[in-house]
Design an enzyme around this catalytic site. Structure first.
Site, mmCIF file in Angstrom:
data_model
loop_
_atom_site.group_PDB
_atom_site.id
_atom_site.type_symbol
_atom_site.label_atom_id
_atom_site.label_comp_id
_atom_site.label_asym_id
_atom_site.label_seq_id
_atom_site.Cartn_x
_atom_site.Cartn_y
_atom_site.Cartn_z
ATOM 1 N N GLY A 22 0.823 -1.211 0.000
ATOM 2 C CA GLY A 22 0.000 0.000 0.000
ATOM 3 C C GLY A 22 0.856 1.259 0.000
ATOM 4 O O GLY A 22 0.448 2.290 0.542
ATOM 5 N N GLY A 23 2.049 1.137 -0.598
ATOM 6 C CA GLY A 23 2.872 2.322 -0.819
ATOM 7 C C GLY A 23 3.363 2.996 0.456
ATOM 8 O O GLY A 23 3.729 4.166 0.425
ATOM 9 N N SER B 105 4.614 -5.593 -2.717
ATOM 10 C CA SER B 105 4.742 -4.161 -2.965
ATOM 11 C C SER B 105 5.508 -3.482 -1.815
ATOM 12 O O SER B 105 6.626 -3.890 -1.523
ATOM 13 C CB SER B 105 3.349 -3.559 -3.178
ATOM 14 O OG SER B 105 3.444 -2.281 -3.733
#
Ligand SMILES: *[C@@H]1O[C@H](CO)[C@@H](O)[C@H](O)[C@H]1NC(C)=O
Ligand SMILES: *[C@@H]1O[C@H](CO)[C@@H](O)[C@H](O)[C@H]1NC(C)=O
Ligand SMILES: *[C@@H]1O[C@H](CO)[C@@H](O)[C@H](O)[C@H]1NC(C)=O
Ligand SMILES: *[C@@H]1O[C@H](CO)[C@@H](O)[C@H](O)[C@H]1NC(C)=O
Ligand SMILES: *[C@@H]1O[C@H](CO)[C@@H](O)[C@H](O)[C@H]1NC(C)=O
Ligand SMILES: *[C@@H]1O[C@H](CO)[C@@H](O)[C@H](O)[C@H]1NC(C)=O
Ligand SMILES: *[C@@H]1O[C@H](CO)[C@@H](O)[C@H](O)[C@H]1NC(C)=O
Ligand SMILES: *[C@@H]1O[C@H](CO)[C@@H](O)[C@H](O)[C@H]1NC(C)=O
Ligand SMILES: *[C@@H]1O[C@H](CO)[C@@H](O)[C@H](O)[C@H]1NC(C)=O
Ligand SMILES: *[C@@H]1O[C@H](CO)[C@@H](O)[C@H](O)[C@H]1NC(C)=O
Length: 693
Positions: free
Chosen positions: A254-255, A335
């Site tokens: 989620g960055g 991610s």
């Protein structure tokens, strides 16, 4: 006995129970594993729409027959009946033969069931009661009536399970697939811009039947968010550390600005039942609250990373009580979660606390390319505190209205700003930094084998089109490919021309120029932000033996994922039609959480691939043993393993030409992808051997 005594002391200390409290209520909050371990069996084929056609059972420790029914009743269940076993005979055959294979129970000696004994040899068989057998101590098979397999199904009447660990009691529940403990506080409520510390209260009875708040992010969440969730197939008898299972420790993506451990796609119930693993998923602080760093102050950043390590410490200290083996923890993430895994691989505070690592679609690149859109660089190349401050600090102070020249006054001002406001500002801090304690190198050291990098087995990999999620699809049809590259990659025409003239990224016409050009752009974006860096990481890691061993994959089949351009799924939702394998679309193949099955290969590939990852969590190698698969009755996985061969280690000599695994049904091995393209983009395979950052 001791445990019970401890519990009573704890409960009285907590003050909610008095001598007048009815006995039933006291029992209800007592630990569920005081007298026996609890094993939840469920033969899981990962086909969610088939869950309704299956039931599981609970296995309890051996007792004489006269005590068997009471043992089940203590869990609000009954002895399993012969009729139920017959109705689900194939499931029980497989589930119990695995118990035997794993040497958890001796199935041939049998289990007490209703009015008799069940034995499992080649087939299940029954014998009715006899006075001779009834004194034998045999494990007990109980019904498991909490039979909803949905991750969002909460506790039902009688399904709560209480377990004691490090001075507290955790009240979770069971559903069809596992025991579940949600929203466990692993740290004390964190103070803003301070590192978290382990949860310190004792004597608490903590309700863990629903998720805790997610960390503050775009319009929701809380600063009081340091919770983790556990799904487990097994709870040892209180105080016992027998038969502990390997642990998957999941760090969401989620960055570094969004996400939580409560994502249904990473729910651990399927892996717990299908692969006999304990799954932990965590929250960690995000955005400015997780990553602000200010030079010359105590605010050195990496609060979110430090939270992950606090969670790891909690797991090391407590997971045995939930059936997990603290010496077999694999950290995994996708991610920003993969970026976190990469960070923890080099963190002096984390090394030694895990035994394996899986980094799915880690980002990086952009340092030498001069291409813009280098969103991914900071995931693998860490800013100094100064650099991180320069890109975010003054902007945050200004936007928060905390102007001034005195930094301590500015910080005092920032402390008063509501969390939701801070994470909603137009600039937020989201960068891992070289803080000197949690991160003490500019990047993961791969150029040599030394104590800076965890010497363990790793898996890295990407989806085929990760970069399609980070390229811009032109809003209106383009008139030529140069323009298409410029729009999609945010580059100037000089660069676009250079790409075209390299002849390394050919435009293949299907008659839709905008789409075809975008297809080239996403390949470049996938290479420069994901593939080149991650392939170079494993190549260097095995060349220098920084990693004990490494495996690499590319997902050839995915579902949904991060699609900001709204390009959608294959025509007719049929994966045989062209589609982009987006970033974040791979988790169902690790966790077995497909939300729909488009064709049988979806299911078969998910069965096979989740077995690969689970085998890695068990033993540092993604190839499951045929004996294990046979004991579990996973025929389709056996077929995949037999037909599609081994997923080989990355071999730095590259003689085999089979360095990576293309995950699908069929799965196959292949050489590193786009090697020449990566060299051209400035990220050759030996990038990290030649001093690359
Ligand atoms: C079998 O044994 C159990 C426990 O002793 C008893 O409760 C049950 O009634 C017996 N059933 C039969 C059919 O004899
Ligand atoms: C299982 O629980 C989910 C979530 O609460 C619910 O939507 C679903 O209807 C339940 N399924 C059954 C079969 O009860
Ligand atoms: C809950 O379970 C208990 C014991 O099994 C039973 O007595 C009670 O009636 C149940 N309550 C409901 C609401 O189903
Ligand atoms: C094109 O972009 C590159 C990389 O940002 C830059 O070095 C170059 O000066 C730019 N060329 C023109 C003509 O703007
Ligand atoms: C703080 O500085 C910013 C940028 O210079 C400005 O827009 C804002 O109005 C200032 N706020 C206050 C409270 O002075
Ligand atoms: C490992 O080697 C790198 C590169 O030479 C060096 O920067 C780092 O300090 C070394 N780490 C340790 C713990 O020796
Ligand atoms: C591509 O199209 C753009 C926009 O129409 C135009 O400005 C440019 O000259 C074209 N470039 C080439 C190489 O044809
Ligand atoms: C080209 O493909 C895009 C993306 O699938 C689609 O939206 C568009 O309608 C297509 N254009 C033509 C002319 O077919
Ligand atoms: C992108 O291009 C490749 C290679 O030509 C092709 O196989 C694939 O189907 C294309 N993807 C899409 C979504 O059109
Ligand atoms: C999944 O389960 C449903 C319900 O039992 C069944 O109809 C379907 O064929 C199964 N799908 C696959 C691919 O096995």
């Amino acid at each position: 006995m001791t445990v019970l005594a401890t519990f009573v002391a704890v409960a009285v200390g907590f003050g909610s129970l008095t001598s007048s409290t009815p006995v039933e209520l006291r029992d209800a909050v007592g630990v569920s594993n005081a007298k026996s371990s609890l094993t939840l069996i469920y033969q899981n084929n990962l086909n969610a729409s088939d869950d309704k056609n299956h039931v599981g059972a609970i296995i309890l420790d051996p007792v004489p027959q006269t005590n068997a029914a009471a043992a089940c009743a203590s869990l609000n269940e009954k002895l399993l009946s012969k009729a139920t076993i017959q109705k689900y005979e194939a499931d029980f055959n497989d589930a119990l033969s695995y118990q035997d294979y794993a040497k958890y129970q001796d199935a041939e000696r049998g289990y007490y069931i209703e009015n008799g004994i069940l034995s499992v040899g080649d087939q299940v068989s029954y014998s009715a009661n006899s006075s001779r057998s009834s004194r034998k101590e045999l494990p007990v098979l109980c019904t498991q009536s909490a039979n909803n397999g949905s991750a969002s199904a909460g506790p039902v009447n009688g399904s709560t399970i209480a377990v004691a660990s490090t001075g507290n009691i955790f009240v979770g529940y069971r559903n069809q697939k596992s025991f579940r403990f949600l929203g466990i506080p692993y740290a004390d409520t964190p103070q803003r811009f301070k590192y978290s510390s382990l949860y310190s209260k004792t004597g608490q009875t903590i309700q863990t039947t629903s998720y805790g708040a997610q960390c503050a992010q775009g319009g929701s969440g809380s600063e009081d968010c340091l919770f983790l969730n556990i799904q487990t197939p097994y709870i040892p008898k209180s105080g016992s550390k027998k038969q502990l299972r390997p642990v998957l420790f999941w760090i969401h993506g989620g960055g570094f600005t969004g996400g939580s451990g409560a994502d249904p796609l990473s729910d651990g119930g399927n892996l717990a039942s299908k692969e006999d693993l304990v799954v932990v998923s965590i929250n960690y602080r995000l955005s400015t609250l997780g990553f602000l760093a200010i030079p010359g102050t105590d605010i050195k950043g990496n609060f979110g990373i430090a939270d992950q390590i606090t969670a790891l410490d909690w797991v090391v200290a407590n997971i045995a009580a939930f059936g997990g083996d603290a010496s077999k923890i694999t950290i995994a993430g996708e991610s920003a979660g993969a970026g976190s895994v990469r960070t923890l691989l080099g963190s002096p505070k984390a090394i030694g606390k895990y035994a394996g690592a899986i980094a799915m679609s880690n980002l990086g690149g952009g340092v030498t390319l001069g291409l813009s859109g280098d969103y991914g660089t900071t995931y693998s190349t860490y800013y100094t505190i100064d650099q991180s401050y320069n890109v975010a600090g003054p902007q945050i102070f200004a936007a928060a209205g905390c102007n001034g020249t005195d930094v301590s006054a500015q910080i005092a001002c920032l402390d008063q700003v509501p969390a939701s406001t801070l994470v909603g500002l137009s600039t937020v801090a989201r960068y891992v930094v070289q803080d000197g304690t949690y991160v003490d190198t500019p990047n993961l050291i791969l150029s040599t084998r030394n104590a800076s990098t965890a010497h363990i087995p790793v898996i890295f990999g990407n989806t085929r089109n990760d970069g399609a999620s980070f390229s811009t699809y032109p809003k209106t049809p383009i008139s030529n490919h140069t323009q298409g590259l410029q729009v999609a990659l945010g580059i100037n025409s000089t660069w676009a021309q250079r790409i075209i003239e390299s002849n390394l990224f050919p435009l293949i016409s299907t008659g839709n120029l905008t789409l075809d050009s975008f297809n080239v752009s996403q390949r470049i974006a996938t290479d420069k932000t994901f593939r080149c860096v991650d392939q170079a990481t494993v190549y260097a890691g095995v060349s220098t033996h920084a990693f004990q061993k490494a495996f690499y994959y590319q997902f050839e089949r995915t579902i949904d994922g991060y699609d900001p351009n709204n390009l959608g799924q294959p025509a007719n939702d049929d994966p045989k039609n062209p589609y982009f394998r987006f970033h974040g679309a791979d988790m169902p193949w690790l966790f077995g959480t497909l939300n729909r099955i488009r064709d049988p290969e979806d299911l078969w590939s998910a069965q096979l691939v989740s077995s690969y990852f689970a085998a890695f969590v068990r033993g540092g190698d993604p190839n499951p043993s045929l004996q294990y698969l046979d004991a579990r009755g996973y025929d389709k996985v056996i077929e995949g393993v037999r037909r599609y061969g081994n997923w080989g280690e990355v071999d730095a000599s590259m003689k085999g030409g089979n360095e990576i695994r293309l995950l699908d049904w069929p799965s196959k091995s292949a050489g590193f992808v786009d090697v020449e393209q990566c060299t051209w983009l400035g990220y050759p395979l030996d990038y990290y051997l030649k001093g690359g950052k």
